[in-house]
Write an enzyme that holds these catalytic residues in place. Structure first.
Site, mmCIF file in Angstrom:
data_model
loop_
_atom_site.group_PDB
_atom_site.id
_atom_site.type_symbol
_atom_site.label_atom_id
_atom_site.label_comp_id
_atom_site.label_asym_id
_atom_site.label_seq_id
_atom_site.Cartn_x
_atom_site.Cartn_y
_atom_site.Cartn_z
ATOM 1 N N GLU A 26 1.016 -1.115 -0.069
ATOM 2 C CA GLU A 26 -0.017 0.133 0.002
ATOM 3 C C GLU A 26 0.829 1.207 -0.123
ATOM 4 O O GLU A 26 2.052 1.395 0.464
ATOM 5 C CB GLU A 26 -0.961 -0.027 1.179
ATOM 6 C CG GLU A 26 -0.078 0.139 2.452
ATOM 7 C CD GLU A 26 -1.023 0.544 3.665
ATOM 8 O OE1 GLU A 26 -1.558 1.538 3.634
ATOM 9 O OE2 GLU A 26 -1.209 -0.241 4.502
ATOM 10 N N SER A 138 -14.394 0.264 9.221
ATOM 11 C CA SER A 138 -13.351 0.469 7.920
ATOM 12 C C SER A 138 -14.011 -0.469 6.915
ATOM 13 O O SER A 138 -14.555 -1.534 6.830
ATOM 14 C CB SER A 138 -11.998 -0.084 8.271
ATOM 15 O OG SER A 138 -11.017 -0.193 7.339
ATOM 16 N N ASP A 140 -12.120 -1.458 4.730
ATOM 17 C CA ASP A 140 -11.166 -2.699 4.673
ATOM 18 C C ASP A 140 -11.814 -4.059 4.868
ATOM 19 O O ASP A 140 -11.761 -5.249 4.233
ATOM 20 C CB ASP A 140 -10.008 -2.887 5.838
ATOM 21 C CG ASP A 140 -9.078 -1.605 5.666
ATOM 22 O OD1 ASP A 140 -9.097 -0.903 4.714
ATOM 23 O OD2 ASP A 140 -8.265 -1.631 6.423
ATOM 24 N N LYS A 157 -5.151 -2.868 14.746
ATOM 25 C CA LYS A 157 -4.492 -1.910 15.817
ATOM 26 C C LYS A 157 -5.471 -1.791 16.962
ATOM 27 O O LYS A 157 -6.675 -2.002 17.173
ATOM 28 C CB LYS A 157 -4.550 -0.162 15.317
ATOM 29 C CG LYS A 157 -3.721 -0.085 14.216
ATOM 30 C CD LYS A 157 -3.713 1.176 13.772
ATOM 31 C CE LYS A 157 -2.705 1.413 12.631
ATOM 32 N NZ LYS A 157 -3.122 0.750 11.234
#
Length: 300
Positions: A26, A138, A140, A157
């Site tokens: 990324e 998210s 994601d 996280k």
């Protein structure tokens, strides 16, 4: 500009054509995730780490509206040093291209572009997830539910709601395996406090999962390989817990909610740990890049 096709860097184009192993990387970590000038140095180290395994690095990003798989060093430098680089998720890609923007791809966007470009393995630091104290999730997660790529990361996280994130991954049908562990890592820390159903012991094991999924033709979502830091490389757990508790208290006292939560907590970690969290972050992405390269080589 009327040609919006994905472009390949020269090295990546040759590797894809020859069937050589390639690892997607990324660019958000370059433009938004690390401070200057460390960001460019670490970006180059990540690529070199992948090369050392025998795989080819393919950092993905957008330069002047051109979506590139395999940024060259000049393009990488531009995204690391320019002030107007936009953070791009999947939904932003077409709009940003039409606007001829410079953009850095998130985990979601990098995963989607990598698969569209024929890549099968992606290395990142930590996955996005379900935020604490807010209905904010998210992109994601939903992207990985419909994107057949292997993502090597250090979990999510710990500033996020780790338990809720794992529940969402299960609901969305994303495969999660621990690398030499049955415990889910928490990015800065080795163990986030949650068990995993599956684990693998080697890159070859992950390659076998990839082959089985391809042969069965049933599961079309992502495979998350959770790669924890060794305990002697993690952020001190007591320091982590104190810093997180202080950060959460500040969130409440300052009324910070929604999308502002994660950036606030990451900045708080950096300041409160006097940069130690940044050093851990760097170790994480380099270790994940190395493992992703070995997986790509095994799969090839």
């Amino acid at each position: 500009m009327t040609d919006f096709h994905i472009e390949y860097g020269a090295e990546v184009a040759q590797a894809v054509q020859a069937g050589r192993p390639v690892v997607a990387l990324e660019s958000t970590i370059v433009s938004h995730g690390l401070p200057r000038p460390d960001n460019l140095r670490v970006a180059r180290e990540i690529e070199q780490t992948v090369r050392a395994t025998g795989a080819v690095p393919a950092t993905i990003g957008m330069v002047g509206g051109r979506l590139v798989v395999g940024l060259d060093d000049a393009q990488l430098t531009h995204l690391a040093t320019a002030d107007d680089v936009t953070k791009l998720s999947v939904r932003d890609l077409a709009v940003a291209a039409a606007a001829r923007a410079d953009g850095a791809t998130t985990v979601a966007a990098t995963s989607a572009v990598a698969v569209a470009a024929g890549l099968k393995v992606f290395a990142t630091g930590g996955l996005g997830g379900v935020h604490r104290e807010a209905f904010d999730e998210s992109n994601d997660l939903i992207t990985l539910a419909r994107t057949p790529i292997v993502v090597v990361c250090a979990g999510v996280k710990s500033i996020l709601d780790v338990g809720a994130t794992l529940e969402r991954l299960e609901t969305l049908g994303v495969t999660v395996v621990g690398y030499r562990t049955r415990r889910f890592p928490g990015f800065f820390i080795t163990d986030a406090g949650f068990d995993l159903d599956w684990s693998v012991e080697s890159p070859e094991d992950v390659a076998a999962i990839m082959a089985a999924r391809r042969g069965q033709g049933v599961h079309h979502g992502g495979v998350l390989v959770a790669n924890p830091l060794p305990t002697d490389e993690q952020l001190d757990p007591d320091l982590h817990d104190r810093t997180l508790a202080d950060g959460l208290a500040k969130l409440e006292s300052e009324g910070i909610t929604g999308k502002a939560v994660t950036p606030f907590l990451l900045a708080h970690f950096h300041a409160a740990t006097e940069g130690r969290s940044l050093a851990v972050n760097t170790r994480i992405i380099l270790r994940n890049a190395e493992l992703a390269g070995r997986i790509a080589v095994a799969a090839a």
